[in-house]
Scaffold this active site. Sequence first.
Site, PDB file in Angstrom:
ATOM      1  CB  SER A   1      32.710  48.868  52.892  1.00 13.41           C
ATOM      2  OG  SER A   1      31.577  48.461  52.173  1.00 13.41           O
TER       3      SER A   1
ATOM      4  CE1 TYR B   1      36.218  44.805  50.815  1.00 12.16           C
ATOM      5  CE2 TYR B   1      33.829  44.940  50.843  1.00 12.16           C
ATOM      6  CZ  TYR B   1      35.058  45.539  50.691  1.00 12.16           C
ATOM      7  OH  TYR B   1      35.123  46.875  50.411  1.00 12.16           O
TER       8      TYR B   1
ATOM      9  CE  LYS C   1      37.529  47.454  53.017  1.00  9.87           C
ATOM     10  NZ  LYS C   1      38.726  48.243  52.734  1.00  9.87           N
TER      11      LYS C   1
HETATM   12  P1  NAD Z   1      40.496  49.209  43.423  1.00 13.34           P
HETATM   13  O1  NAD Z   1      40.743  47.749  43.353  1.00 13.34           O
HETATM   14  O2  NAD Z   1      40.229  49.924  42.170  1.00 13.34           O
HETATM   15  O3  NAD Z   1      41.691  49.939  44.180  1.00 13.34           O
HETATM   16  C1  NAD Z   1      42.475  49.320  45.163  1.00 13.34           C
HETATM   17  C2  NAD Z   1      43.927  49.509  44.765  1.00 13.34           C
HETATM   18  O4  NAD Z   1      44.761  48.935  45.782  1.00 13.34           O
HETATM   19  C3  NAD Z   1      44.292  48.825  43.458  1.00 13.34           C
HETATM   20  O5  NAD Z   1      44.980  49.762  42.642  1.00 13.34           O
HETATM   21  C4  NAD Z   1      45.198  47.685  43.865  1.00 13.34           C
HETATM   22  O6  NAD Z   1      46.177  47.403  42.889  1.00 13.34           O
HETATM   23  C5  NAD Z   1      45.791  48.195  45.148  1.00 13.34           C
HETATM   24  N1  NAD Z   1      46.191  47.153  46.126  1.00 13.34           N
HETATM   25  C6  NAD Z   1      45.452  46.111  46.564  1.00 13.34           C
HETATM   26  N2  NAD Z   1      46.128  45.421  47.498  1.00 13.34           N
HETATM   27  C7  NAD Z   1      47.321  46.053  47.662  1.00 13.34           C
HETATM   28  C8  NAD Z   1      48.454  45.833  48.487  1.00 13.34           C
HETATM   29  N3  NAD Z   1      48.489  44.790  49.334  1.00 13.34           N
HETATM   30  N4  NAD Z   1      49.507  46.685  48.399  1.00 13.34           N
HETATM   31  C9  NAD Z   1      49.462  47.739  47.534  1.00 13.34           C
HETATM   32  N5  NAD Z   1      48.431  47.992  46.729  1.00 13.34           N
HETATM   33  C10 NAD Z   1      47.361  47.161  46.790  1.00 13.34           C
HETATM   34  O7  NAD Z   1      39.278  49.411  44.457  1.00 13.34           O
HETATM   35  P2  NAD Z   1      38.476  50.725  44.830  1.00 13.34           P
HETATM   36  O8  NAD Z   1      37.091  50.524  44.372  1.00 13.34           O
HETATM   37  O9  NAD Z   1      39.224  51.926  44.412  1.00 13.34           O
HETATM   38  O10 NAD Z   1      38.470  50.587  46.401  1.00 13.34           O
HETATM   39  C11 NAD Z   1      39.413  51.244  47.223  1.00 13.34           C
HETATM   40  C12 NAD Z   1      39.134  50.894  48.690  1.00 13.34           C
HETATM   41  O11 NAD Z   1      37.803  51.262  49.009  1.00 13.34           O
HETATM   42  C13 NAD Z   1      39.247  49.406  49.010  1.00 13.34           C
HETATM   43  O12 NAD Z   1      39.835  49.260  50.284  1.00 13.34           O
HETATM   44  C14 NAD Z   1      37.813  48.941  49.025  1.00 13.34           C
HETATM   45  O13 NAD Z   1      37.634  47.830  49.869  1.00 13.34           O
HETATM   46  C15 NAD Z   1      37.101  50.170  49.584  1.00 13.34           C
HETATM   47  N6  NAD Z   1      35.695  50.233  49.183  1.00 13.34           N
HETATM   48  C16 NAD Z   1      35.361  50.175  47.872  1.00 13.34           C
HETATM   49  C17 NAD Z   1      34.016  50.213  47.498  1.00 13.34           C
HETATM   50  C18 NAD Z   1      33.636  50.123  46.044  1.00 13.34           C
HETATM   51  O14 NAD Z   1      32.507  49.810  45.749  1.00 13.34           O
HETATM   52  N7  NAD Z   1      34.491  50.411  45.080  1.00 13.34           N
HETATM   53  C19 NAD Z   1      33.033  50.320  48.459  1.00 13.34           C
HETATM   54  C20 NAD Z   1      33.409  50.403  49.803  1.00 13.34           C
HETATM   55  C21 NAD Z   1      34.751  50.355  50.147  1.00 13.34           C
HETATM   56  C1  UD1 Z   2      28.520  45.166  46.376  1.00 14.38           C
HETATM   57  C2  UD1 Z   2      29.187  44.403  47.505  1.00 14.38           C
HETATM   58  C3  UD1 Z   2      29.555  45.351  48.634  1.00 14.38           C
HETATM   59  C4  UD1 Z   2      30.386  46.525  48.112  1.00 14.38           C
HETATM   60  C5  UD1 Z   2      29.610  47.204  46.999  1.00 14.38           C
HETATM   61  C6  UD1 Z   2      30.414  48.326  46.418  1.00 14.38           C
HETATM   62  C7  UD1 Z   2      28.135  42.196  47.398  1.00 14.38           C
HETATM   63  C8  UD1 Z   2      27.211  41.222  48.072  1.00 14.38           C
HETATM   64  N1  UD1 Z   2      28.282  43.378  47.984  1.00 14.38           N
HETATM   65  O1  UD1 Z   2      27.340  45.723  46.895  1.00 14.38           O
HETATM   66  O2  UD1 Z   2      30.292  44.651  49.614  1.00 14.38           O
HETATM   67  O3  UD1 Z   2      30.643  47.420  49.153  1.00 14.38           O
HETATM   68  O4  UD1 Z   2      29.336  46.241  45.969  1.00 14.38           O
HETATM   69  O5  UD1 Z   2      29.742  49.042  45.447  1.00 14.38           O
HETATM   70  O6  UD1 Z   2      28.728  41.902  46.378  1.00 14.38           O
HETATM   71  N2  UD1 Z   2      22.715  44.172  40.244  1.00 14.38           N
HETATM   72  C9  UD1 Z   2      22.022  43.629  39.187  1.00 14.38           C
HETATM   73  N3  UD1 Z   2      22.724  43.115  38.147  1.00 14.38           N
HETATM   74  C10 UD1 Z   2      24.096  43.104  38.108  1.00 14.38           C
HETATM   75  C11 UD1 Z   2      24.800  43.663  39.196  1.00 14.38           C
HETATM   76  C12 UD1 Z   2      24.071  44.181  40.249  1.00 14.38           C
HETATM   77  O7  UD1 Z   2      20.798  43.616  39.179  1.00 14.38           O
HETATM   78  O8  UD1 Z   2      24.672  42.594  37.134  1.00 14.38           O
HETATM   79  C13 UD1 Z   2      21.970  44.765  41.362  1.00 14.38           C
HETATM   80  C14 UD1 Z   2      22.217  44.113  42.691  1.00 14.38           C
HETATM   81  O9  UD1 Z   2      21.356  43.024  42.916  1.00 14.38           O
HETATM   82  C15 UD1 Z   2      21.966  45.278  43.650  1.00 14.38           C
HETATM   83  C16 UD1 Z   2      22.424  46.503  42.851  1.00 14.38           C
HETATM   84  O10 UD1 Z   2      22.385  46.102  41.486  1.00 14.38           O
HETATM   85  O11 UD1 Z   2      20.608  45.399  43.937  1.00 14.38           O
HETATM   86  C17 UD1 Z   2      23.827  46.969  43.182  1.00 14.38           C
HETATM   87  O12 UD1 Z   2      24.709  45.863  43.079  1.00 14.38           O
HETATM   88  P1  UD1 Z   2      26.300  46.054  43.182  1.00 14.38           P
HETATM   89  O13 UD1 Z   2      26.745  47.128  42.292  1.00 14.38           O
HETATM   90  O14 UD1 Z   2      26.904  44.701  42.993  1.00 14.38           O
HETATM   91  O15 UD1 Z   2      26.520  46.572  44.672  1.00 14.38           O
HETATM   92  P2  UD1 Z   2      26.055  45.935  46.068  1.00 14.38           P
HETATM   93  O16 UD1 Z   2      25.406  44.634  45.878  1.00 14.38           O
HETATM   94  O17 UD1 Z   2      25.319  46.985  46.787  1.00 14.38           O
END
Ligand code: NAD
Ligand code: UD1
Length: 338
Positions: A126, A150, A154
């Site tokens: 991330s 978190y 990573k």
């Molecule tokens: P998500 O929660 O939708 O998907 C994660 C999946 O992993 C879920 O289906 C959950 O049930 C499963 N899971 C969690 N722990 C597990 C375990 N111990 N064993 C088996 N299954 C397990 O999240 P996502 O948004 O799809 O994110 C996927 C990956 O990407 C994560 O590692 C997350 O940290 C990373 N990531 C997400 C974002 C984001 O904003 N969505 C940003 C950066 C990185």
């Molecule tokens: C958050 C996580 C980051 C993760 C990312 C994934 C935190 C501190 N960081 O980041 O670790 O990788 O999500 O997408 O939680 N905002 C509003 N109102 C809301 C929600 C968000 O104004 O109800 C604003 C936030 O202040 C920010 C932007 O929208 O400026 C994006 O927020 P968000 O979607 O939560 O993502 P990040 O904060 O970038």
Amino acid sequence: MSQNILVTGGAGFIGSHTCVALAAAGYAPVILDNLGNSDVRVLERLERITGARPRFIEGDVRDRALLDKLFREQPIGGVIHFAGLKAVGDSVADPITYYDNNVNGTFVLAAAMQAAAVRTLIFSSSATVYGDPDRSPIPEDAPLRPANPYGRSKLMVEQALADLHRANPAWRIALLRYFNPVGAHESGLIGEHPQGKPNNLMPFVSQVAVGLRDKLAVHGGDYPTPDGTGVRDYVHVMDLAEGHVAALRHAEKQPGLVTLNLGTGQGASVLDVVKAFERASGQRIAYEIGPRRPGDVPAYWGDPTLAQATLGWRASRSVDQMCADSWRWQQANPNGYA
Ligand code: NAD
Ligand code: UD1
């Protein structure tokens, strides 16, 4: 190499979309998920989109015996490892659970892969590993200073996988640092449905548009950004999914470890997203500018040039398309897969 790709966390938001991109590229995704943050009904939707139901194993990535059995029972060409926990606030409240799932989970997986001689691994990292960056766009060699458990989970995994690769250069590893994944598959059949009140911007805005919530609280209107609201690099989840396929193809071609930003290289503010969502949905998004959210960074976006040069991949979908696809999914599935 086998076309079967193990997708841990494949029932989740990014994992399910990546299963679609894998199928389109001729791979056969095999999903391992404990359903802790997902719904098994996503499998029917994947079948409707791709024409084939992915093989699904319900279980935990920390279950070594299950992994050994899985690798014994079918050839696996590579692993895309999404399984993990991702709520920043929860990670502060319960760090050990986060380290156990995200760090220990990856260790158990890597050890099982080693034993099965499967050494191609694509890892979900991330942009949160950069913390509050000195400048944007952020290159991959920027300082790494995650600000919460978190983010540290990573970074720990990134470092451990780099050590693993140094110990055995036969490994083929891609560490992918995602910026802000949003949007949904263009069919509207799969998308993101957070449990409870969404923490992230796009799901919150979608829920306001569909009438599930009254108004968006904008977290801060006095940042040093063009309109005073926070700026992020939103990337369409299907672009991200295709980035995984490109990373897998690259890893298949050559052993090594690559660390790549997956983003668009462009920032959008909270109000940019609100306006784009209004255009996409035809709905008015009520909002109120409130205080800053503790721990938030004012503005950042990624430098995706290394990913472009290495993978030949580039994010192509606009913020308008991200909103249009989120809206299609949200409207057709106001309660997610339920
Ligand atoms: P998500 O929660 O939708 O998907 C994660 C999946 O992993 C879920 O289906 C959950 O049930 C499963 N899971 C969690 N722990 C597990 C375990 N111990 N064993 C088996 N299954 C397990 O999240 P996502 O948004 O799809 O994110 C996927 C990956 O990407 C994560 O590692 C997350 O940290 C990373 N990531 C997400 C974002 C984001 O904003 N969505 C940003 C950066 C990185
Ligand atoms: C958050 C996580 C980051 C993760 C990312 C994934 C935190 C501190 N960081 O980041 O670790 O990788 O999500 O997408 O939680 N905002 C509003 N109102 C809301 C929600 C968000 O104004 O109800 C604003 C936030 O202040 C920010 C932007 O929208 O400026 C994006 O927020 P968000 O979607 O939560 O993502 P990040 O904060 O970038």
